[in-house]
Design a protein around this motif. Structure first.
Motif, PDB file in Angstrom:
ATOM      1  N   ASP A 123      -9.974  -0.289 -18.822  1.00  0.00           N
ATOM      2  CA  ASP A 123      -8.839  -0.953 -19.458  1.00  0.00           C
ATOM      3  C   ASP A 123      -7.551  -0.159 -19.261  1.00  0.00           C
ATOM      4  N   ARG A 124      -6.437  -0.789 -19.618  1.00  0.00           N
ATOM      5  CA  ARG A 124      -5.117  -0.203 -19.382  1.00  0.00           C
ATOM      6  C   ARG A 124      -4.947   1.156 -20.072  1.00  0.00           C
ATOM      7  N   ALA A 125      -5.583   1.326 -21.222  1.00  0.00           N
ATOM      8  CA  ALA A 125      -5.468   2.575 -21.969  1.00  0.00           C
ATOM      9  C   ALA A 125      -6.351   3.681 -21.398  1.00  0.00           C
ATOM     10  N   GLY A 126      -7.178   3.349 -20.412  1.00  0.00           N
ATOM     11  CA  GLY A 126      -8.144   4.334 -19.955  1.00  0.00           C
ATOM     12  C   GLY A 126      -9.122   4.690 -21.057  1.00  0.00           C
ATOM     13  N   GLY A 127      -9.467   3.713 -21.878  1.00  0.00           N
ATOM     14  CA  GLY A 127     -10.379   3.952 -23.000  1.00  0.00           C
ATOM     15  C   GLY A 127      -9.705   4.758 -24.075  1.00  0.00           C
ATOM     16  N   TYR A 128      -9.918   6.061 -24.017  1.00  0.00           N
ATOM     17  CA  TYR A 128      -9.330   6.960 -25.019  1.00  0.00           C
ATOM     18  C   TYR A 128      -8.177   7.765 -24.437  1.00  0.00           C
ATOM     19  N   HIS A 130      -7.851   9.370 -21.291  1.00  0.00           N
ATOM     20  CA  HIS A 130      -8.046  10.440 -20.305  1.00  0.00           C
ATOM     21  C   HIS A 130      -7.264  10.090 -19.038  1.00  0.00           C
ATOM     22  N   PRO A 131      -6.507  11.044 -18.470  1.00  0.00           N
ATOM     23  CA  PRO A 131      -5.685  10.731 -17.293  1.00  0.00           C
ATOM     24  C   PRO A 131      -6.475  10.137 -16.126  1.00  0.00           C
ATOM     25  N   ASP A 132      -7.686  10.615 -15.890  1.00  0.00           N
ATOM     26  CA  ASP A 132      -8.490  10.069 -14.792  1.00  0.00           C
ATOM     27  C   ASP A 132      -8.911   8.632 -15.085  1.00  0.00           C
ATOM     28  N   HIS A 133      -9.138   8.303 -16.351  1.00  0.00           N
ATOM     29  CA  HIS A 133      -9.527   6.941 -16.709  1.00  0.00           C
ATOM     30  C   HIS A 133      -8.353   5.982 -16.532  1.00  0.00           C
ATOM     31  N   VAL A 134      -7.167   6.429 -16.897  1.00  0.00           N
ATOM     32  CA  VAL A 134      -5.978   5.610 -16.671  1.00  0.00           C
ATOM     33  C   VAL A 134      -5.776   5.376 -15.177  1.00  0.00           C
ATOM     34  N   GLN A 135      -6.033   6.412 -14.380  1.00  0.00           N
ATOM     35  CA  GLN A 135      -5.899   6.261 -12.923  1.00  0.00           C
ATOM     36  C   GLN A 135      -6.935   5.289 -12.370  1.00  0.00           C
ATOM     37  N   VAL A 136      -8.145   5.283 -12.918  1.00  0.00           N
ATOM     38  CA  VAL A 136      -9.153   4.311 -12.500  1.00  0.00           C
ATOM     39  C   VAL A 136      -8.640   2.892 -12.722  1.00  0.00           C
ATOM     40  N   HIS A 137      -7.968   2.658 -13.847  1.00  0.00           N
ATOM     41  CA  HIS A 137      -7.385   1.336 -14.112  1.00  0.00           C
ATOM     42  C   HIS A 137      -6.395   0.962 -13.008  1.00  0.00           C
ATOM     43  N   ARG A 138      -5.483   1.880 -12.681  1.00  0.00           N
ATOM     44  CA  ARG A 138      -4.476   1.592 -11.652  1.00  0.00           C
ATOM     45  C   ARG A 138      -5.126   1.341 -10.290  1.00  0.00           C
ATOM     46  N   VAL A 139      -6.023   2.238  -9.916  1.00  0.00           N
ATOM     47  CA  VAL A 139      -6.658   2.161  -8.601  1.00  0.00           C
ATOM     48  C   VAL A 139      -7.495   0.888  -8.476  1.00  0.00           C
TER      49      VAL A 139
END
Length: 276
Positions: A123-128, A130-139
């Protein structure tokens, strides 16, 4: 029109994310005969661990754990992109710091190779957050667009459900050790925005095996961690906490919040032309 298996590509930031967020969904898809491909951005070498090894050694351990988790879930292909784990403070050469265009191109290549009908990201927030999770959303968004992947589902958690779970864990902390429980009131996704609630109770044995494969994440410098906590829950509570997984249709075409299948009727209509 013939019926053929679908291909699901699941994109994650670190080893263990696949088990925590999508393990039951991946196991359910594989058990139904669909092809499941797991793509992981980093080796998780900046994470915490039970014995706090050097990053290179921790990365080796976590990649081996990832492979074991993938086997438990029935993953047909595992792709590790090899970016550096950002931790919570990204450096200049870490996954969260690179332009998302580069990993998106590599992920899009996998999507095209596989002819994937569904991609999962975050999701857009990267869950909680985490910078890598936010990047997964973008990628994930860039890769799905580049490859023409028709379904993009953002793995998330029902914010209201996790609030209840945290409240229950606070009560449980009176009788068993617990990590510090963060404020998650703005994390993950509101129930009103979730399109898929996938019932994975029949596949909990595979999900639990995948969680157990990540042995390095059962402890760490912050004490008891999420995986160990989940594995210690009493079976009835564990089934309630782990028995559902949530997604948001990023392309906005799912018609309701109760879809129980990532290859559900809406998505079958959108991809049926491929099999005619």
């Amino acid at each position: 029109m013939t019926t053929r298996p679908f291909t699901l590509v699941s994109f994650h930031a670190h080893p263990d994310d696949e088990a925590l967020l999508t393990g039951g969904t991946l196991a359910r898809a594989a058990a139904a005969g669909h092809r499941v491909v797991l793509v992981t951005a980093t080796g998780g070498e900046a994470g915490l661990a039970d014995a706090t090894p050097e990053p290179a050694e921790l990365g080796r351990r976590r990649r081996a754990e990832l492979a074991a988790s993938a086997r438990a879930l029935g993953v047909a292909r595992l792709v590790q992109l090899g970016y550096a784990d950002s931790g919570h403070e990204p450096g200049p050469a870490t996954f969260a710091s690179v332009s998302p265009d580069e990993p998106a191109a590599r992920l899009a290549h996998v999507l095209r190779e596989e002819g994937a009908q569904v991609l999962t990201s975050y999701d857009r927030a990267g869950g909680y957050g985490h910078p890598d999770h936010v990047q997964v959303h973008r990628v994930g968004a860039l890769a799905a667009a580049a490859a023409g992947t028709p379904v993009l589902l953002e793995a998330t958690v029902d914010r209201q459900s996790i609030a209840r779970a945290v409240a229950a864990l606070r009560l449980l902390s009176r009788v068993t050790p617990m990590p510090e429980l963060p404020d998650l009131t703005c994390a993950f996704t509101s129930r009103s925005d979730i399109t898929h609630r996938v019932d994975v109770r029949a596949h909990l044995p595979a999900k639990l095996a995948a969680l157990r494969a990540h042995a390095s994440q059962a402890g760490g410098t912050d004490g008891l961690r999420t995986i160990a906590l989940l594995l210690r829950l009493p079976p009835p509570l564990r089934a309630r906490v782990l028995g559902a997984e949530w997604f948001r249709d990023a392309l906005g075409t799912a018609s309701c919040g109760g879809v129980d299948d990532v290859f559900g009727p809406t998505h079958r209509r959108r991809t049926a032309v491929r099999w005619m």
